[in-house]
Design a protein around this motif. Structure first.
Motif, short mmCIF file in Angstrom:
data_model
loop_
_atom_site.label_atom_id
_atom_site.label_comp_id
_atom_site.label_asym_id
_atom_site.label_seq_id
_atom_site.Cartn_x
_atom_site.Cartn_y
_atom_site.Cartn_z
N TRP A 41 0.84 -1.21 0.00
CA TRP A 41 0.00 0.00 0.00
C TRP A 41 0.87 1.25 0.00
N ASP A 42 1.92 1.26 0.82
CA ASP A 42 2.82 2.42 0.90
C ASP A 42 3.50 2.68 -0.44
N ASP A 45 1.14 4.39 -2.65
CA ASP A 45 0.89 5.72 -2.11
C ASP A 45 2.02 6.68 -2.47
N ARG A 46 3.25 6.20 -2.46
CA ARG A 46 4.40 7.06 -2.75
C ARG A 46 4.56 7.35 -4.24
N TRP A 58 -7.37 6.62 -1.68
CA TRP A 58 -6.45 5.55 -1.33
C TRP A 58 -6.46 5.25 0.17
N ASP A 59 -6.75 6.23 0.98
CA ASP A 59 -6.85 6.00 2.42
C ASP A 59 -8.05 5.11 2.75
N TYR A 62 -7.20 1.60 1.93
CA TYR A 62 -6.41 0.98 3.00
C TYR A 62 -7.31 0.43 4.11
N ARG A 214 1.53 13.00 -2.37
CA ARG A 214 0.56 12.82 -3.45
C ARG A 214 0.50 14.03 -4.38
#
Length: 268
Positions: A41-42, A45-46, A58-59, A62, A214
């Motif tokens: 997930w990270d 996200d990056r 995206w949160d 998660y 982001r």
């Protein structure tokens, strides 16, 4: 539980070249399922660029998927959860691979009808009497030239391009067919479009994600196509369909920016 077989591949938006950014996101084979999920997930996200464009929270993703992770789940179960999460990106450049399975989003073309068949073209229209100039299939329909380019992964020489341009220089128009072209080299898209303009032409603006946040993007930059001789200055029709993908979309965008070009077909 061994998780060292997971690899995550994502294509970031790179301008000037089309290359994949590959990273095995599991660095420690002894990590537990929760740590593996977190790293996957990270990573997205990056590095992923299109959350806002696609309206993806995206949160919230998660929260929904983290609750399905447990310490006693198998490799296959963990793979399936992460793969399902990545499918939400709706991006054919994102895939999850392991020694026992792989998962790639293919809805960009499978969710739409197939409407191109090379056999129909060959048997009904060209009767197999076309010529080849490197990867280009060329044919004459009377006063109209026809060019098919099936893959931007298929490289070509300047001599190949010269052959195509010279062949159709006196034609009333040219049909350039990129249906079912799944992409490849962005450099090839630029080189090809440069043969259909006689002046430096603005074809769009680009920016890249250049940090972990982001909103970490470079400033917008103008992108131009510079003419290369010999070139064709007559009317051009570019045939497209839903299976035009990746570098092919860049080529379509470049061509649609030229005054003498008309797009015909499905949204790519």
């Amino acid at each position: 539980m061994s998780k060292q077989f997971f690899q995550f591949f994502t294509l970031l938006l790179l301008f000037g070249s089309l290359s994949a950014c590959e990273k095995a996101f599991i660095q420690n084979p002894d990590q537990n399922p929760q740590a593996i999920f977190q790293e996957a997930w990270d990573y997205v996200d990056r590095y992923y660029s299109y959350f806002d464009f696609k309206g993806i929270d995206w949160d919230s993703v998660y929260t929904a998927y983290e609750s399905r992770i447990s310490d006693d789940m198998s490799d296959e179960e963990l793979f399936d959860v992460i793969a399902e999460m990545l499918q939400l990106l709706r991006d054919g450049h994102v895939s999850l691979e392991s020694f026992f399975d792989d998962d790639t989003y293919r809805g960009w073309y499978l969710d739409y009808p197939q409407n191109f068949d090379f056999n129909v073209l060959e048997r009904t229209y060209t009767n197999g009497e076309y010529e080849l100039a490197g990867p280009f299939l060329i044919y004459e329909f009377g006063d109209i030239g026809y060019v098919r380019y099936s893959r931007f992964t298929n490289n070509f020489s300047n001599a190949n391009l010269n052959t195509v341009i010279d062949k159709f220089q006196d034609k009333k128009g040219v049909i350039f067919d990129v249906r079912d072209n799944g992409g490849g080299s962005l450099d090839n898209a630029v080189r090809l479009a440069a043969r259909f303009t006689q002046e430096r032409t603005l074809v769009g603006q680009t920016r890249r994600k250049d940090g972990p946040g982001r909103d970490d993007f470079t400033p917008w930059e103008d992108r131009y196509i510079n003419p290369v001789s010999p070139s064709y200055d007559g009317p051009v029709v570019v045939l497209t369909n839903r299976s035009c993908y990746s570098a092919t979309n860049y080529f379509i965008q470049y061509m649609r920016s030229l005054d003498q070009v008309t797009l015909v077909g499905d949204t790519s």
